[in-house]
Write a protein that holds these residues in place. Structure first.
Motif, PDB file in Angstrom:
ATOM      1  N   PRO A   9      10.265  47.484   4.826  1.00  0.00           N
ATOM      2  CA  PRO A   9      10.038  47.533   6.272  1.00  0.00           C
ATOM      3  C   PRO A   9      10.414  46.235   6.980  1.00  0.00           C
ATOM      4  CG  PRO A   9       8.210  48.540   5.142  1.00  0.00           C
ATOM      5  CD  PRO A   9       9.082  47.926   4.079  1.00  0.00           C
TER       6      PRO A   9
ATOM      7  N   SER B 269      -6.692  59.400  11.662  1.00  0.00           N
ATOM      8  CA  SER B 269      -5.807  58.274  11.996  1.00  0.00           C
ATOM      9  C   SER B 269      -5.289  58.401  13.409  1.00  0.00           C
ATOM     10  CB  SER B 269      -4.550  58.262  11.134  1.00  0.00           C
ATOM     11  OG  SER B 269      -4.816  58.036   9.839  1.00  0.00           O
TER      12      SER B 269
ATOM     13  N   PHE C  79       9.100  53.473  11.386  1.00  0.00           N
ATOM     14  CA  PHE C  79       7.770  52.922  11.174  1.00  0.00           C
ATOM     15  C   PHE C  79       6.847  52.981  12.385  1.00  0.00           C
ATOM     16  CE2 PHE C  79      10.726  50.699   8.306  1.00  0.00           C
ATOM     17  CZ  PHE C  79      10.252  51.224   7.120  1.00  0.00           C
TER      18      PHE C  79
ATOM     19  N   TYR D 249       7.968  57.815  13.737  1.00  0.00           N
ATOM     20  CA  TYR D 249       7.722  58.765  12.658  1.00  0.00           C
ATOM     21  C   TYR D 249       6.237  58.837  12.240  1.00  0.00           C
ATOM     22  CZ  TYR D 249       7.340  60.566   7.926  1.00  0.00           C
ATOM     23  OH  TYR D 249       6.909  61.233   6.814  1.00  0.00           O
TER      24      TYR D 249
ATOM     25  N   ILE E 129      -2.661  50.579  -1.498  1.00  0.00           N
ATOM     26  CA  ILE E 129      -2.246  51.959  -1.308  1.00  0.00           C
ATOM     27  C   ILE E 129      -0.953  52.284  -2.045  1.00  0.00           C
ATOM     28  CG2 ILE E 129      -1.321  53.503   0.475  1.00  0.00           C
ATOM     29  CD1 ILE E 129      -3.680  52.421   2.201  1.00  0.00           C
TER      30      ILE E 129
ATOM     31  N   ILE F 210      -3.975  50.847   9.699  1.00  0.00           N
ATOM     32  CA  ILE F 210      -4.628  51.950   9.005  1.00  0.00           C
ATOM     33  C   ILE F 210      -4.100  53.292   9.505  1.00  0.00           C
ATOM     34  CG2 ILE F 210      -6.646  52.166  10.546  1.00  0.00           C
ATOM     35  CD1 ILE F 210      -6.973  52.098   6.772  1.00  0.00           C
ATOM     36  N   VAL F 211      -3.545  53.308  10.729  1.00  0.00           N
ATOM     37  CA  VAL F 211      -2.994  54.546  11.266  1.00  0.00           C
ATOM     38  C   VAL F 211      -1.619  54.844  10.652  1.00  0.00           C
ATOM     39  CG1 VAL F 211      -2.147  55.690  13.340  1.00  0.00           C
ATOM     40  CG2 VAL F 211      -4.220  54.325  13.439  1.00  0.00           C
TER      41      VAL F 211
ATOM     42  N   CYS G  79       4.199  62.131  12.602  1.00  0.00           N
ATOM     43  CA  CYS G  79       3.812  62.694  11.316  1.00  0.00           C
ATOM     44  C   CYS G  79       2.300  62.826  11.181  1.00  0.00           C
ATOM     45  CB  CYS G  79       4.354  61.823  10.191  1.00  0.00           C
ATOM     46  SG  CYS G  79       3.806  62.318   8.575  1.00  0.00           S
TER      47      CYS G  79
ATOM     48  N   MET H 252      -1.146  55.929   6.397  1.00  0.00           N
ATOM     49  CA  MET H 252      -1.262  57.273   5.801  1.00  0.00           C
ATOM     50  C   MET H 252       0.075  58.021   5.824  1.00  0.00           C
ATOM     51  SD  MET H 252      -4.176  57.499   4.648  1.00  0.00           S
ATOM     52  CE  MET H 252      -4.736  55.824   4.585  1.00  0.00           C
ATOM     53  N   PRO H 253       0.722  58.135   7.009  1.00  0.00           N
ATOM     54  CA  PRO H 253       2.037  58.790   7.015  1.00  0.00           C
ATOM     55  C   PRO H 253       3.043  58.054   6.135  1.00  0.00           C
ATOM     56  CG  PRO H 253       1.244  58.506   9.243  1.00  0.00           C
ATOM     57  CD  PRO H 253       0.281  57.800   8.369  1.00  0.00           C
ATOM     58  N   MET H 254       2.982  56.725   6.116  1.00  0.00           N
ATOM     59  CA  MET H 254       3.941  55.972   5.305  1.00  0.00           C
ATOM     60  C   MET H 254       3.712  56.257   3.820  1.00  0.00           C
ATOM     61  SD  MET H 254       5.760  54.954   7.572  1.00  0.00           S
ATOM     62  CE  MET H 254       7.097  54.561   6.482  1.00  0.00           C
ATOM     63  N   TYR H 255       2.469  56.414   3.438  1.00  0.00           N
ATOM     64  CA  TYR H 255       2.175  56.753   2.045  1.00  0.00           C
ATOM     65  C   TYR H 255       2.876  58.060   1.672  1.00  0.00           C
ATOM     66  CZ  TYR H 255      -0.408  58.169  -2.117  1.00  0.00           C
ATOM     67  OH  TYR H 255      -0.735  58.569  -3.379  1.00  0.00           O
ATOM     68  N   MET H 256       2.747  59.049   2.561  1.00  0.00           N
ATOM     69  CA  MET H 256       3.371  60.346   2.277  1.00  0.00           C
ATOM     70  C   MET H 256       4.888  60.236   2.281  1.00  0.00           C
ATOM     71  SD  MET H 256       0.733  62.980   4.032  1.00  0.00           S
ATOM     72  CE  MET H 256       1.293  62.774   5.665  1.00  0.00           C
ATOM     73  N   PHE H 257       5.402  59.387   3.187  1.00  0.00           N
ATOM     74  CA  PHE H 257       6.839  59.171   3.278  1.00  0.00           C
ATOM     75  C   PHE H 257       7.395  58.580   1.967  1.00  0.00           C
ATOM     76  CE2 PHE H 257      10.267  56.103   4.377  1.00  0.00           C
ATOM     77  CZ  PHE H 257      11.208  56.986   4.878  1.00  0.00           C
ATOM     78  N   TRP H 258       6.797  57.506   1.500  1.00  0.00           N
ATOM     79  CA  TRP H 258       7.285  56.859   0.277  1.00  0.00           C
ATOM     80  C   TRP H 258       7.043  57.742  -0.938  1.00  0.00           C
ATOM     81  CZ3 TRP H 258      10.599  53.404   1.392  1.00  0.00           C
ATOM     82  CH2 TRP H 258      10.422  52.543   2.470  1.00  0.00           C
ATOM     83  N   HIS H 259       5.975  58.513  -0.898  1.00  0.00           N
ATOM     84  CA  HIS H 259       5.702  59.460  -1.967  1.00  0.00           C
ATOM     85  C   HIS H 259       6.824  60.489  -2.050  1.00  0.00           C
ATOM     86  CE1 HIS H 259       3.344  62.068  -4.570  1.00  0.00           C
ATOM     87  NE2 HIS H 259       3.644  63.076  -3.773  1.00  0.00           N
ATOM     88  N   GLU H 260       7.213  61.006  -0.878  1.00  0.00           N
ATOM     89  CA  GLU H 260       8.245  62.031  -0.759  1.00  0.00           C
ATOM     90  C   GLU H 260       9.568  61.554  -1.364  1.00  0.00           C
ATOM     91  OE1 GLU H 260       8.487  65.716  -0.121  1.00  0.00           O
ATOM     92  OE2 GLU H 260       6.681  64.691   0.588  1.00  0.00           O
TER      93      GLU H 260
END
Lengths: 295, 273
Positions: free
Chosen positions: B141, A269, A29, A32, B212, B116-117, A36, B120-128
């Motif tokens: 988390p 971001s 968290f 990554y 999100i 907010i930073v 990413c 976005m990556p977490m969204y893609m991570f959980w999507h994946e």
């Protein structure tokens, strides 16, 4: 071979084992997302088709994109107005509450309530109603003989609504100041009184220097939250009018979820993170001290 | 004289802090016309039927449903974050280990990392891995001590307990975990409570994450449900109903705050300073 300062019979791995949730968490968290968002920022990616490597194009686009530049401007303007105001209001109120008068606990609780409710959506809805054309704010202005203002229609005032909401939540910052104020020994003030110091003089020569650290911590915390402001403008003004409340946080959200530019959104971001880091570093430098708080 | 001035200022601030909330409660009983014409918070008469209507909402599910959803997130999340934060804070506060400075710096960085930073990556991570539109991204988390602030507060509290206490327990033959649970935990109970309370309030207020990660109305949290109701009603219609929903939405936070108020105002401040 480094010596680890642990009790007898405790291996150097016990600590590691205890913080193992955090080790996994920090990889997942913190590291990554950081890596990413930078990597995705190097691509053109809509979230559906596979990403296409475009190098630094997203970052270059930002520099010439007027929406981005405007959003950065709004975010900085907001931060620069908001942070000093919030620190001043919190510190002054904390000073009032640190005087020895009755009913302090009562006022402290009341001042604290908005800060725990503040980011609740219900409060945003309330705020919206307060500043509509015939809302409470305009009714109050008319009461004292001023003309009502079109809060949402005028780009001079819209940002003010957001600032006022966040100021309304000054309670938690105030509490931190209040605790620090209580740690200043009373004798200092008594001594200064004997020397003929007024209370203003005492504030500047005793209170303020001793509050340096607290002031700094609060400034950093507020700056971070101001630079990433998203929910208040998203819920109250929608970034309008004329994008005068459109922060970088909102831009990231829109690029990702409204325009499906995941690559660009991630690049922004990452830039926001870097901006935050640089601002905090400058604050450390300017105040001339790095906190040595490592346990 | 000076005292009176201070009181006047304090009362003025108190009015500024409380009146909007009072007004909100009052406005839930008012007609649209009354909302926009009178500044006084008291409504002309009390008609509680508005609360029955508000409870039903216009999203297809009642507020009760959204309350249950919200608590389905809050309860495991609070439990997870208390356990993981206490363990991590204990490790940092009492033990020496390789890369300690590095991980502590990481903890600070995590604290300063804008939501907010990371979102976005977490969204893609959980999507994946296929967990979007579930409560996993909202609760999981917390298993990993990711709220740096909580760990930080707890570390400060651990440091306030004399190390002799650990040593004594160790001499009695207790292991590290045993010492934590039976000796140290009772000493930091107030800090643990404040971590739990904060976790409750923050989750209650959280808007970005559910916005999100959750798509289906059925799984909405209270705040998302409120948002949808506002959007689908629009200004000018049934204002009192939306306001009543907002009031209902604030009740859990106010209740928890009222119950825990004395304990945790001082504590959080102590941890930070």
């Amino acid at each position: 071979m480094k010596k680890y300062n642990n009790p007898v019979g405790v291996s150097k791995f016990t600590g590691l084992l205890l913080i193992s949730p955090f080790i996994i968490g920090s990889i997942l968290f913190i590291i990554y997302p950081f890596v990413c968002s930078f990597v995705t920022g190097l691509t053109k990616y809509d979230g559906i088709h596979s990403p296409e490597f475009t190098g630094l194009k997203n970052y270059k686009n930002m520099l010439t994109n007027r929406h981005f530049i405007k959003a950065v401007g709004v975010t900085f303007k907001y931060t620069i107005i908001f942070v000093p105001l919030k620190l001043a209001v919190s510190l002054l109120t904390a000073l009032l509450l640190s005087t020895n008068i009755k009913g302090i606990g009562f006022f402290r609780t009341i001042f604290y309530i908005p800060s725990i409710l503040g980011s609740n959506l219900a409060i945003a809805i309330m705020w919206q109603y307060l500043f509509t054309r015939n809302g409470l704010a305009n009714q109050a202005l008319e009461l004292i003989g001023l003309d009502g203002v079109s809060w949402y229609g005028d780009d001079r005032y819209a940002l003010f609504i957001i600032i006022l909401l966040r100021l309304w939540e000054f309670g938690s910052t105030m509490i931190i100041f209040l605790t620090a104020l209580k740690e200043i020994p009373r004798e200092y003030y008594e001594a200064s009184k004997v020397d003929g110091c007024g209370s203003v003089r005492a504030f500047f020569s005793i209170t303020l220097p001793l509050l340096k650290n607290t002031l700094f911590v609060n400034a950093v915390l507020q700056t971070i939250s101001a630079l990433q402001e998203f929910s208040a403008p998203y819920m109250i003004t929608g970034g309008n009018p004329m994008k005068s409340t459109y922060t970088v946080g909102m831009l990231i959200y829109d690029e990702m979820f409204s325009y499906h530019n995941a690559g660009y959104a991630n690049a922004v971001s990452w830039v926001l993170f870097m901006i935050t880091a640089v601002v905090i570093c400058i604050m450390f430098r300017l105040t001339g001290r790095i906190r040595k708080d490592i346990p | 004289m000076k005292k009176i001035t201070i009181y006047i200022i304090l009362v003025l601030i108190a009015v500024f802090m409380l009146y909007p909330l009072l007004w909100l409660v009052g406005a839930s009983f008012k007609t649209n016309q009354e909302i926009y014409s009178s500044m006084w918070f008291m409504p002309m008469d009390f008609d509680f039927s508005v609360y029955f209507n508000a409870w039903k909402t216009n999203t297809g599910y009642s507020m009760g449903h959204y309350f249950i959803n919200t608590f389905t997130i809050i309860i495991p999340k609070t439990l997870f974050s208390v356990i993981s934060s206490v363990l991590t804070a204990y490790g940092f506060a009492r033990f020496d280990f390789p890369l300690k400075k590095f991980f502590f710096t990481l903890l600070m960085v995590g604290m300063f990392m804008p939501a907010i930073v990371t979102v976005m990556p977490m969204y893609m991570f959980w999507h994946e891995i296929g967990f979007l539109d579930t409560y996993v991204p909202l609760t999981m988390p917390s298993l990993f001590a990711c709220e740096g602030m909580f760990v930080f507060i707890l570390i400060q509290f651990f440091k306030g307990i004399p190390k002799e206490l650990d040593e004594a327990s160790r001499l009695d033959g207790c292991g590290s975990l045993h010492t934590l649970v039976y000796v140290l935990l009772p000493c930091i109970k107030p800090a643990v409570i404040s971590v739990a309370v904060f976790n409750f309030l923050w989750t209650m207020n959280d808007f970005i994450n559910p916005l999100i990660f959750i798509n289906s109305t059925e799984k909405y949290t209270l705040s998302l449900a409120l948002r949808t109701s506002v959007d689908s009603t629009g200004q000018g219609y049934e204002e009192c109903k939306i306001i009543a929903m907002s009031v209902i939405g604030l009740i859990p936070s106010v209740t928890v705050f009222a119950l825990a108020q004395k304990k945790f105002i001082g504590i959080t401040a102590g941890g930070l300073s």
